[in-house]
Design a protein around this motif. Structure first.
Motif, PDB file in Angstrom:
ATOM      1  N   MET A  29       0.848  -1.197   0.000  1.00  0.00           N
ATOM      2  CA  MET A  29       0.000   0.000   0.000  1.00  0.00           C
ATOM      3  C   MET A  29       0.883   1.246   0.000  1.00  0.00           C
ATOM      4  SD  MET A  29      -2.987   0.942   2.747  1.00  0.00           S
ATOM      5  CE  MET A  29      -4.001  -0.495   2.358  1.00  0.00           C
ATOM      6  N   LYS A  57       2.162   5.118   0.380  1.00  0.00           N
ATOM      7  CA  LYS A  57       2.054   6.115   1.430  1.00  0.00           C
ATOM      8  C   LYS A  57       1.219   7.286   0.933  1.00  0.00           C
ATOM      9  CE  LYS A  57       5.687   8.536   1.796  1.00  0.00           C
ATOM     10  NZ  LYS A  57       7.091   8.941   1.946  1.00  0.00           N
ATOM     11  N   GLN A  99      -3.557   3.628   5.205  1.00  0.00           N
ATOM     12  CA  GLN A  99      -2.127   3.635   4.894  1.00  0.00           C
ATOM     13  C   GLN A  99      -1.361   4.661   5.718  1.00  0.00           C
ATOM     14  OE1 GLN A  99      -4.561   5.057   2.198  1.00  0.00           O
ATOM     15  NE2 GLN A  99      -3.006   5.271   0.634  1.00  0.00           N
TER      16      GLN A  99
END
Lengths: 74, 74
Positions: free
Chosen positions: A1, A3, A27
Motif C-alpha cells: 500500500m 504512502k 495507509q
C-alpha cells in the motif's frame, strides 16, 4: 500500500484536520509542513497541489477545505 | 468506530474521488448522493456541509475539492 502525503502549512485548524484524516486512513501518512520545508513546495506543485491542506492518495490530489494557496508559501 | 459519511452529487469526477477516499478509510463509509436523496440535504447542512463532495468523520467536515455548493442541490 502506497504512502499518502498530507501537505499543510501548520495552522491549528489544519493540524487538527490532519490528525483526524491521518488517523482515519488505512495507509501511513507522511505529513509535510510546507512552512518548515519550503523546498518541498515544488514537489507539492508537481503533484497537482494548488492549496493546503491537501491530501495525495495514489497520485490523486484532494484539496481539503482551504487554508492557503500554494503560491502564498513560495 | 463510527461510520463516515460522504456526501456528493454524482458527477464522474466526484464518484472517482469518492471511491479512492472510501477505500483509503479504515471505517465504513456511507455514500449519500444528494441529487438522488434530496431529503438528506438538510441533514448534510446540519452537519456543517457547505459544498459537495464532502466527507464527515466523527463530526468533522472536510470539503474535498469543490463540485457544487449545497444551495445548488436544494
Amino acid at each position: 500500500m502506497s504512502k499518502a502525503l498530507f501537505f499543510h502549512a501548520g495552522c491549528p485548524v489544519c493540524v487538527s484536520a490532519e490528525q483526524t484524516v491521518a488517523d482515519a486512513l488505512r495507509q501511513p501518512v507522511e505529513k509535510v509542513h510546507l512552512g518548515e520545508v519550503s523546498h518541498r513546495v515544488a514537489e507539492a506543485e508537481s503533484l497537482g497541489v494548488k492549496s493546503v491542506p491537501a491530501l495525495v492518495i495514489d497520485g490523486q490530489v484532494f484539496h481539503i477545505n482551504h487554508g492557503a494557496d500554494l503560491s502564498a508559501l513560495k
